[in-house]
Design a protein around this motif. Structure first.
Motif, short mmCIF file in Angstrom:
data_model
loop_
_atom_site.label_atom_id
_atom_site.label_comp_id
_atom_site.label_asym_id
_atom_site.label_seq_id
_atom_site.Cartn_x
_atom_site.Cartn_y
_atom_site.Cartn_z
N LEU A 34 -13.36 -5.46 21.85
CA LEU A 34 -14.82 -6.34 21.15
C LEU A 34 -14.61 -5.74 19.56
CD1 LEU A 34 -17.32 -5.94 24.06
CD2 LEU A 34 -16.47 -7.41 22.37
N LYS A 54 -22.14 -12.71 18.94
CA LYS A 54 -22.17 -13.53 20.68
C LYS A 54 -20.76 -13.66 20.91
CE LYS A 54 -24.95 -14.80 23.52
NZ LYS A 54 -23.72 -15.95 24.00
N GLU A 57 -18.09 -11.80 22.84
CA GLU A 57 -18.88 -11.58 24.19
C GLU A 57 -18.54 -12.28 25.21
OE1 GLU A 57 -22.62 -10.44 23.04
OE2 GLU A 57 -22.65 -8.23 23.25
#
Length: 262
Positions: A34, A54, A57
């Motif tokens: 990340l 997003k 993720e």
């Protein structure tokens, strides 16, 4: 001659509750995905495509499923198909060990294909984004292997040979460290630098396949083959044979892929 420290497999113990080193290594691999992913999507070429945190993720979630399912199925098919055909329920006993990197890679590729379809983009645009985020995660995994004293090397008399007391008293290559440095740190740095400049779609993915294939192929000469398989044709291990198509396809992507740059 060095002796493996025989670390406690649990990094933290609170009563009967324990957090294991290997679990922490997976967590660190996900965190670095990340963090480095944020840097990747800030590049102008990905900003132009509208990538967001997003998306990272969602990619991580899909990738984790791909690693676990693909890694387990790959192990059952590549390494012990006879046993698992006779004992199919054992496929689900992941806690007993048995994961394959090459199977996990196939699982991740399937996850990337699903994500590319969902986002209405091409597979290699997604894989080129993800490829530089993988090696440092692999480094954490190899560190976990070393802490657990597993996947040890072949016997050697080199000055840095290490005895793994849980195995035997024979000095061996600390092959987990070789892989940590090779397919983890070295490949990670080289791939990050390579991906930092505009490349044709597919080239970054090709660099990863070629680089990992070479690093793993060489490291296998120091790594003890699986006892139930030994060495196969031409004196190569199963891991080396599985690296051959990776190397060939990596070369193809880097030299023959003519799509536009990103």
């Amino acid at each position: 001659m060095l002796i493996h420290p025989q670390f406690d497999p649990a990094a933290i113990r609170i009563g009967s509750f324990a957090i294991h080193w290997y679990g922490l290594m997976y967590l660190m691999a996900f965190v670095q995905f990340l963090l480095l992913g944020r840097l990747r999507i800030r590049a102008p070429r990905y900003q132009a495509l509208g990538w967001t945190y997003k998306d990272l993720e969602d990619l991580l979630f899909a990738g984790v499923l791909g690693v676990v399912l693909g890694g387990r199925l790959g192990y059952t098919l590549f390494y012990m198909p006879g046993f698992y055909l006779a004992n199919p329920l054992s496929i689900f006993k992941i806690w007993e060990g048995g994961m394959s990197f090459h199977g996990g890679l196939l699982g991740v590729l399937a996850a990337l294909y699903w994500f590319a379809k969902k986002r209405k983009t091409t597979f290699f645009v997604v894989s080129d984004l993800v490829a530089p985020l993988v090696p440092f995660g692999l480094a954490f995994g190899r560190l976990g292997n070393f802490i657990n004293g597993e996947l040890w090397g072949r016997p050697t008399d080199l000055p840095w040979a290490m005895v793994f007391p849980l195995v035997d008293s024979v000095p061996r290559h600390p092959s987990q460290i070789y892989q940590l440095l090779g397919e983890g740190v070295f490949l990670g740095i080289a791939l990050w630098v390579y991906a930092g400049k505009p490349r044709r779609v597919g080239q970054v993915s090709g660099f990863f396949l070629l680089g990992y294939g070479i690093c793993r192929f060489l490291a296998e000469y120091a790594r003890e083959p699986d006892a139930f398989l030994g060495l196969l044709g031409l004196g190569l291990s199963m891991g080396q044979w599985l690296c051959v198509p990776m190397i060939l396809f990596g070369i193809y992507l880097m030299t023959a892929f003519k799509s536009k740059s990103i």
